[in-house]
Write a protein that holds these residues in place. Structure first.
Motif, PDB file in Angstrom:
ATOM      1  N   UNK A  48      23.216 -25.533 -37.848  1.00  0.00           N
ATOM      2  CA  UNK A  48      22.472 -25.112 -36.544  1.00  0.00           C
ATOM      3  C   UNK A  48      21.196 -26.395 -35.888  1.00  0.00           C
ATOM      4  N   UNK A  49      21.070 -27.776 -36.784  1.00  0.00           N
ATOM      5  CA  UNK A  49      19.777 -28.154 -37.234  1.00  0.00           C
ATOM      6  C   UNK A  49      20.564 -30.042 -36.796  1.00  0.00           C
ATOM      7  N   UNK A  50      22.047 -29.690 -37.553  1.00  0.00           N
ATOM      8  CA  UNK A  50      22.942 -30.757 -37.345  1.00  0.00           C
ATOM      9  C   UNK A  50      23.696 -31.032 -36.082  1.00  0.00           C
ATOM     10  N   UNK A  51      24.347 -29.804 -35.662  1.00  0.00           N
ATOM     11  CA  UNK A  51      24.250 -29.380 -34.520  1.00  0.00           C
ATOM     12  C   UNK A  51      24.135 -30.671 -32.990  1.00  0.00           C
ATOM     13  N   UNK A  52      22.061 -29.531 -33.311  1.00  0.00           N
ATOM     14  CA  UNK A  52      21.217 -30.641 -32.888  1.00  0.00           C
ATOM     15  C   UNK A  52      20.978 -31.582 -32.814  1.00  0.00           C
ATOM     16  N   UNK A  53      20.998 -32.568 -34.075  1.00  0.00           N
ATOM     17  CA  UNK A  53      20.803 -34.058 -33.969  1.00  0.00           C
ATOM     18  C   UNK A  53      21.551 -34.260 -33.251  1.00  0.00           C
ATOM     19  N   UNK A  54      23.274 -33.818 -34.011  1.00  0.00           N
ATOM     20  CA  UNK A  54      24.222 -34.974 -33.145  1.00  0.00           C
ATOM     21  C   UNK A  54      24.465 -34.933 -32.189  1.00  0.00           C
ATOM     22  N   UNK A  55      23.488 -34.124 -30.721  1.00  0.00           N
ATOM     23  CA  UNK A  55      23.714 -33.469 -29.791  1.00  0.00           C
ATOM     24  C   UNK A  55      22.737 -34.911 -28.927  1.00  0.00           C
ATOM     25  N   UNK A  56      21.576 -35.104 -30.144  1.00  0.00           N
ATOM     26  CA  UNK A  56      21.057 -35.749 -29.970  1.00  0.00           C
ATOM     27  C   UNK A  56      21.453 -37.152 -29.335  1.00  0.00           C
ATOM     28  N   UNK A  57      22.095 -37.209 -31.035  1.00  0.00           N
ATOM     29  CA  UNK A  57      22.595 -39.295 -30.405  1.00  0.00           C
ATOM     30  C   UNK A  57      23.660 -38.994 -29.661  1.00  0.00           C
ATOM     31  N   UNK A  58      24.874 -37.736 -29.601  1.00  0.00           N
ATOM     32  CA  UNK A  58      25.492 -37.978 -28.463  1.00  0.00           C
ATOM     33  C   UNK A  58      24.862 -38.827 -26.801  1.00  0.00           C
ATOM     34  N   UNK A  59      23.632 -37.581 -26.466  1.00  0.00           N
ATOM     35  CA  UNK A  59      22.991 -38.135 -25.400  1.00  0.00           C
ATOM     36  C   UNK A  59      22.350 -38.913 -24.985  1.00  0.00           C
ATOM     37  N   UNK A  81      12.431 -31.376 -30.229  1.00  0.00           N
ATOM     38  CA  UNK A  81      11.749 -30.073 -30.953  1.00  0.00           C
ATOM     39  C   UNK A  81      11.192 -30.235 -32.200  1.00  0.00           C
ATOM     40  N   UNK A  82      10.016 -29.523 -32.568  1.00  0.00           N
ATOM     41  CA  UNK A  82       9.052 -29.649 -33.945  1.00  0.00           C
ATOM     42  C   UNK A  82       9.640 -29.405 -35.040  1.00  0.00           C
ATOM     43  N   UNK A  83      10.365 -29.719 -35.929  1.00  0.00           N
ATOM     44  CA  UNK A  83      10.915 -28.435 -36.941  1.00  0.00           C
ATOM     45  C   UNK A  83       9.339 -27.853 -37.956  1.00  0.00           C
ATOM     46  N   UNK A  84       9.722 -26.212 -37.628  1.00  0.00           N
ATOM     47  CA  UNK A  84       8.176 -25.555 -38.335  1.00  0.00           C
ATOM     48  C   UNK A  84       9.108 -25.019 -39.566  1.00  0.00           C
ATOM     49  N   UNK A  85       8.192 -25.299 -40.358  1.00  0.00           N
ATOM     50  CA  UNK A  85       8.489 -24.786 -41.647  1.00  0.00           C
ATOM     51  C   UNK A  85       9.036 -25.108 -42.675  1.00  0.00           C
ATOM     52  N   UNK A  86       8.706 -26.130 -42.131  1.00  0.00           N
ATOM     53  CA  UNK A  86       9.602 -27.193 -43.236  1.00  0.00           C
ATOM     54  C   UNK A  86       9.012 -28.176 -44.084  1.00  0.00           C
ATOM     55  N   UNK A  87       8.805 -29.643 -45.027  1.00  0.00           N
ATOM     56  CA  UNK A  87       8.880 -29.974 -45.037  1.00  0.00           C
ATOM     57  C   UNK A  87       9.910 -31.282 -44.953  1.00  0.00           C
ATOM     58  N   UNK A  88       9.813 -32.742 -45.847  1.00  0.00           N
ATOM     59  CA  UNK A  88       9.966 -33.734 -44.855  1.00  0.00           C
ATOM     60  C   UNK A  88      11.492 -33.956 -45.417  1.00  0.00           C
ATOM     61  N   UNK A  89      11.779 -32.856 -46.014  1.00  0.00           N
ATOM     62  CA  UNK A  89      13.362 -32.543 -46.793  1.00  0.00           C
ATOM     63  C   UNK A  89      13.752 -31.580 -45.693  1.00  0.00           C
ATOM     64  N   UNK A  90      14.476 -31.558 -44.754  1.00  0.00           N
ATOM     65  CA  UNK A  90      15.144 -30.631 -43.502  1.00  0.00           C
ATOM     66  C   UNK A  90      15.569 -29.692 -43.823  1.00  0.00           C
ATOM     67  N   UNK A  91      16.445 -29.574 -45.116  1.00  0.00           N
ATOM     68  CA  UNK A  91      17.096 -29.192 -45.866  1.00  0.00           C
ATOM     69  C   UNK A  91      16.760 -28.039 -46.618  1.00  0.00           C
ATOM     70  N   UNK A  92      15.202 -28.408 -46.853  1.00  0.00           N
ATOM     71  CA  UNK A  92      14.805 -27.229 -47.783  1.00  0.00           C
ATOM     72  C   UNK A  92      13.721 -26.410 -47.094  1.00  0.00           C
ATOM     73  N   UNK A  93      13.823 -25.491 -46.428  1.00  0.00           N
ATOM     74  CA  UNK A  93      12.915 -24.172 -45.727  1.00  0.00           C
ATOM     75  C   UNK A  93      11.784 -23.815 -46.839  1.00  0.00           C
ATOM     76  N   UNK A  94      10.821 -22.843 -45.713  1.00  0.00           N
ATOM     77  CA  UNK A  94       9.716 -22.035 -46.461  1.00  0.00           C
ATOM     78  C   UNK A  94      10.415 -20.774 -47.401  1.00  0.00           C
ATOM     79  N   UNK A  95      11.580 -20.698 -46.920  1.00  0.00           N
ATOM     80  CA  UNK A  95      12.538 -19.277 -47.427  1.00  0.00           C
ATOM     81  C   UNK A  95      12.793 -19.451 -48.384  1.00  0.00           C
ATOM     82  N   UNK A  96      13.686 -20.839 -48.752  1.00  0.00           N
ATOM     83  CA  UNK A  96      13.826 -20.896 -49.791  1.00  0.00           C
ATOM     84  C   UNK A  96      13.380 -22.382 -50.523  1.00  0.00           C
TER      85      UNK A  96
END
Length: 72
Positions: free
Chosen positions: A59-70, A1-16
């Motif tokens: 939420x994002x970290x859970x997705x990343x961990x799930x991906x690696x676990x798979x 799933x692509x990350x939208x509304x985010x730059x290279x740093x996935x911690x900082x989003x456009x709302x922030x």
């Protein structure tokens, strides 16, 4: 799933980024210019930004961990 509304740093989003920008504008408007903002106000703003910036997107970290676990 692509990350939208985010730059290279996935911690900082456009709302922030918008919150930071608006906060700076409010301080400048309140004190008339950037150079007139008291140091105590700048330090408080920086602490607030750092606190928010360092939050982990669970939420994002859970997705990343799930991906690696798979993949293992």
């Amino acid at each position: 799933m692509p990350l939208t509304e985010r730059g290279h740093d996935v911690i900082i989003d456009s709302q922030f980024e918008g919150m930071i920008s608006n906060g700076r504008k409010e301080l400048i408007n309140k004190y008339g210019s950037k150079k007139n903002i008291p140091e105590s106000e700048i330090q408080f703003f920086d602490q607030m930004v750092n606190k928010e910036e360092n939050k982990i997107n669970i939420e994002l970290m859970d997705e990343i961990i799930s991906f690696y676990d798979e993949q293992v």
